[in-house]
Design an enzyme around this catalytic site. Structure first.
Site, short mmCIF file in Angstrom:
data_model
loop_
_atom_site.label_atom_id
_atom_site.label_comp_id
_atom_site.label_asym_id
_atom_site.label_seq_id
_atom_site.Cartn_x
_atom_site.Cartn_y
_atom_site.Cartn_z
N HIS A 160 0.81 -1.22 0.00
CA HIS A 160 0.00 0.00 0.00
C HIS A 160 0.85 1.27 0.00
O HIS A 160 0.31 2.37 0.02
CB HIS A 160 -0.92 0.04 1.24
CG HIS A 160 -2.06 -0.91 1.18
ND1 HIS A 160 -3.02 -1.01 2.17
CD2 HIS A 160 -2.41 -1.84 0.24
CE1 HIS A 160 -3.90 -1.95 1.84
NE2 HIS A 160 -3.54 -2.46 0.68
N ASP A 247 -1.69 -5.41 10.59
CA ASP A 247 -2.05 -6.34 9.51
C ASP A 247 -0.79 -6.50 8.69
O ASP A 247 -0.37 -5.58 7.98
CB ASP A 247 -3.20 -5.78 8.65
CG ASP A 247 -3.46 -6.66 7.42
OD1 ASP A 247 -2.85 -7.75 7.32
OD2 ASP A 247 -4.26 -6.25 6.56
N GLU A 296 -2.92 -9.45 12.41
CA GLU A 296 -3.65 -10.08 11.31
C GLU A 296 -2.65 -10.61 10.27
O GLU A 296 -1.65 -9.95 9.98
CB GLU A 296 -4.56 -9.02 10.68
CG GLU A 296 -5.40 -9.51 9.52
CD GLU A 296 -6.17 -8.35 8.88
OE1 GLU A 296 -6.37 -8.38 7.67
OE2 GLU A 296 -6.55 -7.41 9.61
N ASP A 321 -7.21 -13.53 7.85
CA ASP A 321 -7.87 -12.88 6.71
C ASP A 321 -7.54 -13.65 5.44
O ASP A 321 -8.33 -14.43 4.93
CB ASP A 321 -7.44 -11.42 6.60
CG ASP A 321 -8.01 -10.75 5.34
OD1 ASP A 321 -9.00 -11.27 4.78
OD2 ASP A 321 -7.47 -9.72 4.91
#
Length: 437
Positions: A160, A247, A296, A321
């Site tokens: 990201h 995460d 996560e 996830d």
């Protein structure tokens, strides 16, 4: 009450990509839902149908899914004369129309749009708020209702962001607040302090935000990111009230059975790649130094051995996830292998509301927590805010306290808390077991 019309159109998500909006008409009015879209499309996920026509929208058009609603689902749905209050019947009908295991005939984005719009129509027919209808569907306790702890994504790394930082999301969780409204104030104050500190240390452009509203400075290590967040918490005057969630999205940097924390560098040194055990040791050292309460995707989606090894000694919430992608079979395996103890619930990964509710119920039955989640491509739709209250999960992840598509959910939770008054409690430190409050 009969549905007189079902209609879909293509609208845009927060990344400027097309997504599906569905309108369902009954005597009570027109009920609308917009489907979110994730950047990831795991092999175990329901299929998000894209047109793949590279001459339009870079191949990301959703006209085929829209046409499937308008030309296949709409007439059949109206003719079936379904009771929208019976969500299971609605969803079973949609699944039978599709007939595939991963919803690839009609598209999960077509099916979910209808499924969510039907729930909104049903709440209106019962004259109750959506969260109350969702609580009825999931047979959740409603005295008290539970407002979730918001896990606010304030700093981005991984795929990201630029910079060498491998881990994808650093979240703050205001567990020490007394109410959701106070949690939002604390979160907002920490976020503003974080932006100021980031600009001071890394230059003005480092305050720019990513897809989910978090800052993405040119940071090299997890320690550097965590020091910045801890400093922001202290500067905001909220030391002790705010915990941290990660995460790691580690499937992104899993190569040849090892973990490459320098994966964004094409010349990364293979001798520094970590085994699952070495990566677990790194997490343990971070947990000793920082107030981390939730991790996560600490390991890759098929590295079951590393997950089970870490879970034995972690002592904090471990969220699955990529490992489970809200898929019942994958959840059952994760429970059996003792790989994690919380599910990340994304409605569009599974594609109907009924299946999402069942995934949460299966997780609760195994003594797991459930964190309701947005997707990176979001819209103004607030369905998941009502869902997290209806399911009583006690925790939600829907980005930073910035960008309207993220705030839409958080603002809806403020309204719900205000409406419920003393009929609701804030999950706070008990976020892992909101269902047991």
């Amino acid at each position: 009450m009969a549905v007189s019309k079902v209609y879909a159109r293509s609208v845009y998500d927060s990344r400027g990509n097309p997504t599906v909006e569905v309108e369902l008409t009954t005597e009570k009015g027109v009920f609308r839902s917009i489907v979110p879209s994730g950047a990831s499309t795991g092999v175990h996920e329901a299929l998000e149908m894209r047109d793949e026509d590279k001459s339009k929208w870079m191949g990301k058009g959703v006209m085929n899914a829209v046409n499937n609603v308008n030309n296949v689902i709409a007439a059949a749905f109206v003719k079936a004369n379904l009771d929208v209050k019976d969500q299971k019947a609605v969803d079973d009908f949609l699944l039978s129309l599709d007939g595939t295991a991963n919803k690839s005939k009609l598209g999960a984005n077509a099916i979910l749009g209808v499924s969510m719009a039907a729930a909104r129509a049903a709440a209106a027919e019962k004259n109750v708020p959506l969260y109350q209808h969702l609580a009825d569907l999931s047979k959740s306790k409603t005295s008290p209702y539970v407002l979730p702890v918001p896990f606010l994504n304030v700093l981005n790394g991984g795929s990201h962001a630029g910079g060498a930082l491998a881990l994808q999301e650093f979240m703050i969780a205001p567990t020490g607040a007394k109410t959701f409204a106070e949690a939002m104030r604390i979160g907002s104050e920490v976020y503003h302090n974080l932006k100021s500190l980031t600009k001071k240390r890394y230059g003005a452009s480092a305050g720019n935000v990513g897809d989910e509203g978090g800052v993405a400075p040119n940071i090299q290590t997890a320690e550097e990111a965590l020091d910045l967040i801890v400093d922001a918490i202290k500067a905001a005057g909220h030391d002790g009230k705010v915990k941290i969630g990660l995460d790691c999205a580690s499937s992104e940097f899993f190569k040849d059975g090892k973990y490459d924390l320098d994966f964004k560098n094409p010349e990364s040194d293979k001798s520094k790649w970590l085994t699952g055990v070495e990566l677990a040791d790194m997490y343990h050292s971070l947990m000793k130094r920082y107030p981390i309460v939730s991790i996560e995707d600490p390991f890759a989606e098929d590295d079951w051995e590393a997950w089970s090894h870490f879970f034995k000694t972690a002592g904090i919430q471990i969220v699955a996830d990529d490992l489970t992608v809200t898929n019942p079979a994958r959840i059952a395996t994760a429970i059996e292998k003792k790989a994690a103890d919380a599910l990340l619930l994304k409605v569009n990964q599974i594609g109907t509301l009924s299946e999402s509710i069942k995934a949460a119920q299966d997780s609760f039955a195994a003594n797991w927590g459930v964190m309701v989640s947005h997707r990176s491509g979001e819209t103004e739709d607030t369905f998941i805010a009502d869902l997290v209250v209806g399911l009583r999960t006690g925790q939600i992840k829907t980005g930073a306290p910035a960008r309207s598509e993220r705030l839409a959910k958080l603002n809806q939770l403020l309204r719900i808390e205000e409406e419920l008054g003393d009929k609701a409690v804030y999950a706070g430190e008990n976020f892992h077991h909101g269902d047991k409050l």
